[in-house]
Motif scaffolding. Structure first.
Motif, mmCIF file in Angstrom:
data_model
loop_
_atom_site.group_PDB
_atom_site.id
_atom_site.type_symbol
_atom_site.label_atom_id
_atom_site.label_comp_id
_atom_site.label_asym_id
_atom_site.label_seq_id
_atom_site.Cartn_x
_atom_site.Cartn_y
_atom_site.Cartn_z
ATOM 1 N N ALA A 36 53.268 83.927 25.220
ATOM 2 C CA ALA A 36 53.316 83.022 25.928
ATOM 3 C C ALA A 36 53.435 81.294 26.007
ATOM 4 C CB ALA A 36 51.504 83.232 25.724
ATOM 5 N N LEU A 37 54.233 81.229 27.083
ATOM 6 C CA LEU A 37 54.336 79.415 27.173
ATOM 7 C C LEU A 37 53.568 78.668 28.238
ATOM 8 C CD1 LEU A 37 57.467 78.009 26.353
ATOM 9 C CD2 LEU A 37 57.908 78.798 29.227
ATOM 10 N N TYR A 38 53.712 77.558 27.114
ATOM 11 C CA TYR A 38 52.012 76.724 27.658
ATOM 12 C C TYR A 38 52.821 75.524 27.495
ATOM 13 C CZ TYR A 38 47.958 79.439 26.130
ATOM 14 O OH TYR A 38 47.173 80.690 26.544
ATOM 15 N N GLY A 39 52.655 74.763 28.545
ATOM 16 C CA GLY A 39 52.475 73.050 28.098
ATOM 17 C C GLY A 39 51.845 72.169 29.594
ATOM 18 N N PRO A 40 51.494 70.646 29.226
ATOM 19 C CA PRO A 40 50.991 70.547 30.254
ATOM 20 C C PRO A 40 52.140 70.904 31.926
ATOM 21 C CG PRO A 40 51.355 69.541 28.554
ATOM 22 C CD PRO A 40 52.577 70.512 28.275
ATOM 23 N N ASN A 41 51.114 70.980 32.707
ATOM 24 C CA ASN A 41 51.944 70.888 34.342
ATOM 25 C C ASN A 41 53.177 69.767 34.412
ATOM 26 O OD1 ASN A 41 50.771 73.173 35.550
ATOM 27 N ND2 ASN A 41 48.502 71.624 36.395
ATOM 28 N N GLY A 42 53.711 69.945 35.321
ATOM 29 C CA GLY A 42 55.003 69.686 35.227
ATOM 30 C C GLY A 42 56.070 69.349 33.668
ATOM 31 N N HIS A 43 56.374 70.258 33.557
ATOM 32 C CA HIS A 43 56.634 69.070 31.883
ATOM 33 C C HIS A 43 57.939 70.382 31.496
ATOM 34 C CE1 HIS A 43 54.694 66.165 29.146
ATOM 35 N NE2 HIS A 43 53.563 66.253 31.004
ATOM 36 N N GLY A 44 57.936 71.551 32.546
ATOM 37 C CA GLY A 44 59.189 72.323 32.523
ATOM 38 C C GLY A 44 58.991 73.606 32.323
#
Ligand SMILES: Nc1ncnc2c1ncn2[C@@H]1O[C@H](COP(=O)(O)OP(=O)(O)O)[C@@H](O)[C@H]1O
Ligand SMILES: [Mg+2]
Lengths: 241, 274
Positions: free
Chosen positions: B33-41
């Motif tokens: 599961a790939l997470y991260g804040p919006n716009g971070h790639g």
């Protein structure tokens, strides 16, 4: 049929006619569509044509629906002139053209709506590959007496290559107020995202381009009534890519 | 065993660096599961793996079963077994969906599929995701609702049967019913042993499609990797804990030296309001 001094083959349409013609060398043609008659003409330009001139003279209440599929090679100067000098005639022109390697194509269509209640629609669609050249010029002239005339022009070209040259110039010259007119023109690069989408599902670049080309030219191709001829055109376009 | 490995990947779009050294490895039979804040790639990483020409790889490697695929175009990558279900599937006016699907199938066969075999396959795949069959006669994605586009993506995934599924926010814009169909299809992919790299903001999908582990992209790097207990933590707490517990800045373009933290199980603070 008869030949004029300038080698124009003159054809009088005295009955409703559905016709397909193939042009593979320079030609001048003139169609005179008589009162109340209808001409359905599909023209294929193949091999090397160089020069093709076609004239239409539409009499009262006459109709002409022209589909032109151009897969010719090399140089092409195509001009079509339409005279609508009697009431209630209608004319539709739908062209698909591909300009490939070293092809240089100039396509001019001019329509004169001299009297009222005449209708003219012109659609030109083109695809330019590698260093091909393609220009469309559409001239629609509405004369002062042409009350109630309708006119539209669409010209769309997509380029597949940085080296491609294309231009689309629609000109409407309207000297009458009581007219319904519409025109649009666009010249642009192939949609990179669409190409990627198709390729990302396994389609080779050439197959993806073939699908996009057929989609772009489909307004003209879909008008081919003979299914066998339509399949042949589709196959031929796929092979060009 | 099949592997997909991303090594120190730097990617720019129109000259602006978006990915700044991504390292990530996925094996078959696991779901990351790939997470991260919006716009971070996140989407950028998936688009780059699939080979979109606008995403320019400045350096690094993408290895599929040890072979660098960066020189391959998207079509070759697809045939090698990669599939990207896009966050925003592209509309392709004038190209009938069925014609496109047939070309996609034929692209990986020596002999073209017969019409009867094709329609059988299509029938099964449309049923599996509850996609209205007559829509295959319409132009590809043109005028499809958000849900229909996403179902079309999953349907293609089922038809093309890839080795690695890259799945980008497949559940956004779907109603509960559609999510269930999509989740069920993805669960079957898991059972078939596919490697899956999946982006979703909703723990709901992950209740059915259970990730093996999570990776979090922050400012173009995988800043954190951990086991699947982080699914719940992120659902409950968001990302602030990366800053407070691990001192990972959530700002884009911060000059701080990148940190990469790899952990096992986490402790979850249920009372996030504090
Ligand atoms: N096609 C594009 N053109 C220009 N900028 C883009 C494009 N795709 C992404 N970006 C930029 O790259 C950054 C990362 O975007 P993205 O990968 O879509 O983020 P995420 O999926 O994590 O929300 C953003 O700043 C976004 O504006
Ligand atoms: Mg995204």
């Amino acid at each position: 049929m008869m030949l004029n001094d300038d080698n124009t083959l003159k054809i009088e349409v005295n009955d409703d006619v559905i016709e397909e013609i193939e042009i593979n060398s320079s030609k001048n043609l003139m169609y005179i569509v008589k009162q109340d008659k209808c001409l359905d003409l599909t023209i294929y330009l193949s091999a090397t044509v160089v020069s093709f001139k076609i004239f239409f003279d539409l009499k009262k209440n006459a109709r002409a629906n022209i589909v032109l599929i151009d897969t010719s090679k090399g140089k092409l100067d195509l001009s079509a002139n339409v005279i609508m000098n009697e009431e209630k005639s209608s004319f539709e022109w739908c062209l698909a053209s591909i300009s490939n390697n070293d092809d240089d194509k100039k396509i001019d269509v001019s329509i004169d709506q001299i009297v009222g209640r005449t209708t003219a629609h012109m659609y030109n669609y083109g695809v330019v590959l590698s260093n091909g050249r393609l220009s469309f010029a559409g001239v629609g002239k509405i004369y002062p007496r042409a009350n109630g005339a309708k006119v539209s022009q669409v010209a769309k070209i997509i380029n597949y290559d940085e080296r491609a040259f294309s231009s689309a110039r629609p000109i409407l010259s309207i000297d009458c107020d009581d007219v319904v007119a519409m025109h649009s023109a666009s010249v642009g690069k192939v949609d990179e995202n669409a190409l990627f989408y198709l390729q990302s599902r396994g389609l080779k670049e050439s197959d993806a381009k073939a699908l996009l080309t057929l989609a772009h030219l489909s307004p003209a191709i879909e008008k081919i009534k003979d299914e066998v001829a339509k399949e042949r055109v589709i196959k031929e376009i796929k092979e060009l890519l | 065993m099949h592997t997909l490995e991303i090594k120190d990947l730097h990617v720019s779009i129109d000259g602006k660096e978006i990915l700044k050294g991504v390292n990530l490895k996925i094996d078959e039979n696991e779901t990351v599961a790939l997470y991260g804040p919006n716009g971070h790639g996140k989407s950028t990483l998936l688009m780059t793996i699939m080979g979109h020409p606008r995403y320019h790889v400045d350096s690094g490697e993408i290895l599929l079963d040890g072979e660098n695929i960066l020189m391959m175009d998207a079509s070759e990558r697809s045939k090698k077994g990669l599939f990207l279900a896009m966050q925003m599937p592209i509309e392709v006016p004038g190209v009938p969906t069925a014609d496109f699907l047939r070309s996609a199938i034929n692209s990986r066969r020596d002999k073209p599929i017969s019409l009867s075999e094709f329609y059988k396959l299509l029938n099964e795949a449309t049923k599996e995701v509850n996609f209205p069959f007559d829509m295959v006669n319409r132009s590809l994605n043109e005028g499809f609702s958000g849900g229909e586009k996403k179902k079309n993506e999953i349907m293609q995934m089922l038809i093309l049967n890839p080795i690695f599924d890259l799945v980008d926010e497949i559940d956004s814009g779907l109603d509960v019913d559609a999510i269930n169909y999509v989740a069920k299809a993805l669960k079957e992919e898991q059972e078939k042993g596919k490697g899956i790299l999946i982006i979703s903001h909703y723990a709901r999908l992950y209740e059915i499609v259970k990730p093996s582990r999570v990776a979090i992209i922050v400012d173009g790097r995988i800043a954190f990797e951990g086991d699947n207990s982080y699914v719940e933590k992120i659902d409950v707490e968001g990302y602030e804990w990366l800053e407070s517990e691990f001192n990972i800045s959530l700002k884009k373009g911060s000059e701080a030296k990148p940190k990469v933290i790899s952990l096992g199980t986490c402790a979850i603070r249920k009372n996030r309001a504090k």
